[in-house]
Each structure stands twice: as C-alpha cells, then as structure tokens.
Design an enzyme around this catalytic site. Structure first.
Site, PDB file in Angstrom:
ATOM      1  N   CYS A  97     -19.523  10.184  -1.834  1.00  0.00           N
ATOM      2  CA  CYS A  97     -18.128  10.647  -1.879  1.00  0.00           C
ATOM      3  C   CYS A  97     -17.979  12.049  -2.475  1.00  0.00           C
ATOM      4  O   CYS A  97     -18.411  13.016  -1.861  1.00  0.00           O
ATOM      5  CB  CYS A  97     -17.287   9.614  -2.624  1.00  0.00           C
ATOM      6  N   ARG A 131      -4.995   9.777   2.539  1.00  0.00           N
ATOM      7  CA  ARG A 131      -6.301   9.256   2.123  1.00  0.00           C
ATOM      8  C   ARG A 131      -6.788   8.218   3.109  1.00  0.00           C
ATOM      9  O   ARG A 131      -5.996   7.443   3.644  1.00  0.00           O
ATOM     10  CB  ARG A 131      -6.194   8.608   0.741  1.00  0.00           C
ATOM     11  N   HIS A 197     -18.591   3.593  -1.038  1.00  0.00           N
ATOM     12  CA  HIS A 197     -18.724   2.906  -2.317  1.00  0.00           C
ATOM     13  C   HIS A 197     -18.964   1.436  -2.000  1.00  0.00           C
ATOM     14  O   HIS A 197     -19.052   1.053  -0.852  1.00  0.00           O
ATOM     15  CB  HIS A 197     -17.443   3.046  -3.135  1.00  0.00           C
TER      16      HIS A 197
END
Lengths: 250, 464
Positions: A97, A131, A197
């Site tokens: 990320c 997002r 993640h």
C-alpha cells in the site's frame, strides 16, 4: 551447510503499520522457524541508514498520511540510495500500500502535492477522489501456475506501471492498482509491491514461501523449502475468496 | 398540537414494538430512520424541551460503559435520563431511543438527555443537540474502512467542537490526540487522567496498537515517560514543548484486581472519592474515572457516584458474567487492537493457565469489513494461558490462522462458525466450576448473546 539465516529489514515498523501489515513479518518469521531457518529481523526507522549488503529482504507496510510524509522525507534524505543499491544487487522487497507507493517514482496527492518516491518500482501513483475499499481476489500472473491472491484494499491512490514493471495479478474482485486496467500489484526484479492488506502473507502462504526462497537464494543459491502443512492457511484463503464473492456488488 | 411530531414518534414506536415482537433483533435503528423521514429535526425539538439539557459521550472505546455509568449515577441522583442504553449510536439509533422515551403525545418522559454517539457522528450530534457536556474517552484505530484515518477523524471532531458556543468538554489527558481536541473552541475544557505512579510501564513496552505517537502540532515523536495502555500515557514533545495537560480529575490511586474489578481514588472532590467497581481492567478504570468526572461537572453528589459505580451491572457483552451449566462465562466485547490488548491483559492477569477461550470474529459493516487488524493484536500473550480456544464468527478461519501464527498448536483450537455450537463446545471444554472467556467483536457479541438467549442462559437484550 549450517543453519540458514534470513536477514529481514523491517522499515519504519512503528510508522508504516496501519492495517495489520506486521502480520507479514509474523508469517515470514514463523514459516522460517518451522523449517529450522533463522529469521533475523532488524527494525529500521527514521534516521537509520541500512547497510545494503546486510539484508536479504526489506519489508515496508502502509501508513497514515502524516506518517507517509515523514517516511517520504526520510527515504529521500537517508535511505533511498542504500535501498536502490540493495535492489540492484538482487535483494528482495515486499511493499504494501503506502510503502508500495513510496517505492515508486512519485505519489501526487488529490490536492496536487507531490511526494517523490525512490524509483525501485517503475510505477507512479496519483491520488483519486474516492477510496477503493473492500475484499480483493486476484489471479496471479507472475508465473508458477494458476494461483489466487486474497486480501483487503483501502487506498485512494491510483497506481500505473511503466514498461520495466510487470503486474502481479489480474483482479477478479475489487479494484487493484487503479480500478481501470484490471491489474493488481507490481514486480520489478525481486521487488514485489501490492495494495493487499489482510495481512497478505498468512493467507497467501505460497507467496510467503516464494519470497523466502528468493531472498535466501541470494546468499545460499537455489534452496528447496521444506513442505509445510498449510491446510488452515488454505481454509482461510478459501474463506476469503467466498467472502469476497458474497460481497460483490453489495 | 404538533401532528407531524406525534405521527413521527408513534409510528417509530409502533415499528420498534413490531420488530421486538417478531424478534428481529432490538429494533434500534429502523424506528429512528422512519421518524427522521417524517420530521427531520425531531431529535433537537425533543431535546430542547428537557430541563437538564443534553450530555454526549464519544470515543473509540468505552463510550457505552461510560455513558451507562453516568446514566446510573443520574438515576440515583433523582434524574430520569433519556438514554440510548444499547449503544445504537448513529443518528437513527439516537432518534429511536428518543421516540421510545416519549408518551403518546410525543413529549419526552425524562428530564436530561444522555447519548453515547459514534465518534464520526459527534459533529452532527453537537450541532443538532447543543450539549451542555461532551465527554471524549479516547481515539484509537478502529474500522478504518469506515472512519478513515485517525488524524482526519480528529480534525472533523475538532471542527465540530469549534462550531459550539458553550458547554463543558471533558477530555482524556492521557490520550495525546484527544487532549488536543479542545484547541480553538470556546468550551470549558477539563481533563481526567491517571496519576497513580505505580500504574503502567515505561515507554519501551509500547504496544503495536499504539497510534498517536507524534506531536500533533510539530510532528516530532512524543517522549513517553509512562505508558498506561495503547498510547495512553504521560508524554511531552521535546521540540515544541507541548505536553500532557494538567489533570483536573486524576485517579490518584488505582488497584487492579484482574477480572474481579478494581478500586480507585478519584481527585477533584474534597478528600478524594473512593470508588469500587466490578468492571475488570485498566480500560474500565478509565471509564469509571470519566463517569465520575462527568458527574462532578454535572453537579452530582459524591455518594451518588459511589452508589452508581458500585451498583453498576453491565449491558450485553461488555464485560458481563453469566452462569451456564455450572461454568462461569465472561463475555467481553473486543473490537479493535487497543481494546483487545487490554482485554487480553485483564484476562491473563490471574496467571491461571488452562483457560477455555471463545474467540469470535465477524466482518459485517458494524465490525468493519477489514479483518487485518487482528494482526495488530498481541494474541501471542494469550497462548500460554490457553487450554482450548474455540473459534467462531464469519471470519473464523482468519482468527484461527492468527492463533496458529501466535503459536497456538492446532490441536488446541477448534473451529465452529455457528455461535450456538461454538458455545456448547466451550462448555464441554471447561471443567465444572471453571471459567469460559468469550472475546467477541460487535456483531459476534450480538450473535452469541442471541444463542445464549435461545439456550435459555440469558434473556434477549430487547427484553431488559
């Protein structure tokens, strides 16, 4: 041959750890230990200069905006040179990320501010208005048979790859690098970058092993890793795939 | 006559009653949603009429317990608080709670409003309800998919507080981020915090779940002289000189007695106020401290605070003992890294090994869909104390994997995704007279509570 040692450098552990990314370090360490390989983990933070020849594997996770700015600054002033040198010499990298973004050429925020990267990945990132948040399933494209990657993405940056990078995986569920070209992650030499993640490696144990193998081969030549019972890992992987499929469109 | 208001309130209550009858859960959200459709300014209209005004409690962890403690103290002081006791803390839940406390003529049967509110909703609630007191317990990373990053959440809260003209703001001095939230407001700010020198440890013991480690003003790493838990501590910035504010309501002495509770001496009263609570753990001592400080700011009497704290029994799953088949079951809501680490510390305090644990991890919207956070919890600490770990929830496999990598042998874990079956497995694992520790995320707590109600060990929470 004596006991093998995997030397891991965990970069900015207290700054770049926002979504449980340290689970990757836990996974690497355990999977080494279970095979009698010693995993030596060094924590390097602001102002610490790494010796590029000392480490076989560098890990960097994701962080919050403010932390990312501090890390960007430190990469430019203190660590960038040494990390590029290590990469050129074949050291392995795993960047998640925000770490993935900072190891590219640059990150331009939604407001137009530019955070320079250190160019280990031939990739650049531009901040988006919205997002990308959710479960991800992607099909591995980097050789070694048909495999899937599972994880959870949460990023506003849109990453594009240059000609010297190749994508890691094709997105089946989720958005990946930029939500448009269908790719997730990036590989340049022995450096892997991804938005996933989850943590990534515990649920994708074959990738953990691939990284361990690559990192060890630098010092020990071709190594064959002892087989581990991954049935629980596979169940968690399968559950994540099911969960992602269930959420599609919802 | 206010026909629109009467319609909104009565229709909401009708829906609430119907959903309780049909056992569709507590019916805590839908009634408010309907009421607000009919009358968008219903909450502020109702609250404006209350003599005692309005109190809001927010923060990542402890807001339900803190507000419930304040409610009990208010009741013992002769007030009739209007309160969202079950923790439905978005605007719909608060509106449902308000409607439920109204008579058929759509007037509140109470004299003071007390709401725990979601931290992201605080600005809207503040604007609507113009509270006389706001309490902020702490801010930790929680559900990043929903709240976004901590710093931007703090900025939103800060901006919301600056819109308010008057009232009290009670902040946790030990949380470096929360301590800054009064900045630039015209509110009267006071602080609570830990002042017992024997509590906590030095900064080297800081956990992975610690979040606010940098000075909010200059970005320099904060120097921690002591760390209580997470990033709660005594801190200062060497560059710009900002430090933990002076504490108005200190816990002067604290003695923790594991899962049995704790005793604390709270300053801010003449001679200090001695409190005893059955709520376990340091994190609950903070809740008691915050509630006592709030009571002081509301002008309540010391003996009512003592009674309220000592007589407090918890609501579903936030540290609650129940009996089942001769076993003692401790249900503890554990929903984010900081909270979970504190629960683990409390559960392992008595050093008794061979515990039966039930861990349930869900990934529904109210839990946060991202389960990555479990890798920030120090489950390694739990392993030496575990006899058997029963693992449940929609992401049971992720939890099992976490425990495997924490070092728990696979033969000591058991996956049962169904809550009822998981609970029965825990009962079989624990010896008669023994304890079961159930650590569960938000919706997993609701599911377990429902299973326990169906098995006849507890009543449904909508019947309380």
């Amino acid at each position: 041959m004596g006991r093998m040692v995997l030397r891991i450098c965990h970069l900015y552990p207290e700054l770049m750890n926002i979504y449980g990314d340290r689970g990757n370090i836990i996974a690497l360490k355990r999977r080494c230990e279970w095979r009698g390989i010693e995993a030596e983990i060094s924590l390097l933070s602001l102002e610490d200069k790494p010796d590029p020849r000392l480490y076989d594997l560098f890990f960097i996770g994701g962080g919050q905006d403010r932390e990312q700015e501090m890390v960007c600054h430190d990469l430019q002033k203190v660590k960038g040179e040494a990390l590029r040198e290590a990469h050129a010499a074949g050291a392995c990298f795993l960047a998640i990320c925000g770490g993935y973004q900072l190891l590219g050429h640059y990150f331009r925020t939604w407001k137009g501010e530019v955070l320079p990267g250190i160019g280990i990945f031939d990739a650049w990132t531009v901040g988006g208005e919205t997002r990308f948040i959710g479960n991800v399933v992607a099909e591995w494209e980097d050789g070694g048979g048909r495999r899937t990657l599972v994880g959870f993405e949460n990023h506003s940056g849109r990453t594009r790859l240059g000609p010297h990078s190749r994508p890691l995986a094709r997105v089946k569920v989720g958005h990946g690098n930029n939500g448009e070209d269908g790719w997730e992650g990036c590989r340049c030499g022995n450096a892997f970058g991804t938005y996933l993640h989850g943590s990534l490696l515990p649920k994708n144990p074959w990738l953990a092993d691939e990284i361990i193998r690559l990192a060890l081969s630098r010092r020990y030549g071709e190594v064959e890793l002892e087989h581990l019972d991954d049935s629980l890992e596979e169940r968690a992987h399968a559950a994540a795939v099911r969960r992602a499929a269930g959420k599609r469109g919802g | 006559m206010q026909p629109r208001r009467i319609l909104a309130v009565n229709l909401a209550n009708l829906i609430g009653r119907a959903s309780r009858l049909l056992e569709k859960g507590g019916g805590t959200t839908l009634p408010g949603r309907v009421a607000l459709k009919i009358m968008p300014d219903l909450p502020e209209r109702l609250v404006d009429e209350l003599e005692g005004g309005c109190v809001l409690v927010t923060g990542t962890n402890g807001k339900t317990t803190t507000s419930n403690l304040i409610a009990d103290i208010l009741r013992r002081s002769g007030f009739k608080p209007v309160h969202n006791r079950h923790g439905a803390n978005l605007i719909y839940g608060v509106t449902s709670a308000l409607a439920r406390d109204c008579g058929p003529s759509a007037r509140l049967r109470g004299d003071i409003a007390l709401f725990e509110v979601d931290e992201a909703t605080l600005p809207e609630m503040g604007r609507r309800l113009r509270p006389r007191l706001i309490v902020i317990t702490n801010l930790f990373r929680d559900q990043l998919d929903r709240y976004g990053e901590l710093e931007s959440l703090a900025e939103r809260i800060n901006a919301g507080l600056r819109m308010l003209e008057e009232g009290d703001l009670l902040l946790n001095a030990d949380d470096p981020l929360v301590a800054t939230l009064g900045e630039g407001t015209t509110l009267r700010v006071s602080y609570f915090g830990m002042e017992d020198g024997g509590v906590g440890s030095d900064a080297t013991a800081m956990q992975h779940a610690a979040d606010s480690k940098f000075c909010r003003y200059c970005g320099e790493p904060l120097e921690f002289k002591r760390v209580f838990y997470g990033h709660m501590g005594v801190y200062g910035c060497l560059r710009c000189g900002r430090s933990r504010p002076a504490v108005d309501f200190p816990a002067l002495a604290l003695s923790l007695r594991g899962v049995e509770g704790s005793e604390l001496l709270v300053g801010g009263w003449n001679g200090g106020l001695s409190l005893r609570t059955r709520l376990p753990g340091l994190y609950n001592a903070y809740n008691v401290l915050a509630a006592a400080a709030a009571a002081r700011l509301l002008g309540l009497e010391a003996d009512k605070v003592t009674e309220g704290v000592e007589g407090y029994s918890t609501v579903f799953g936030r540290a609650e003992w129940i009996e089942a088949e001769g076993r003692r079951v401790l249900l503890i809501l554990s929903k984010n890294p900081a909270g979970f680490n504190e629960v683990i510390r409390t559960v392992t305090e008595d050093a008794e090994s061979g515990k039966t644990l039930l861990l349930a991890l869900n990934d529904l919207t109210a839990d946060g869909r991202d389960v990555s956070w479990i890798w920030d919890v120090d489950f390694e600490e739990l392993v030496p104390f575990s006899r058997e770990v029963i693992i449940s929830g929609t992401r049971a496999e992720d939890m099992a994997l976490r425990m495997k990598y924490a070092g728990l042998p696979e033969e000591k874990m058991r996956l049962e995704s169904d809550p009822k079956r998981a609970f029965l497995a825990a009962v079989r694992s624990a010896p008669p007279g023994g304890a079961i520790y159930a650590l569960t995320t938000y919706t997993a707590t609701l599911a377990l509570r429902k299973a326990l109600a169906e098995l006849g060990y507890v009543r449904g929470y909508w019947e309380e």
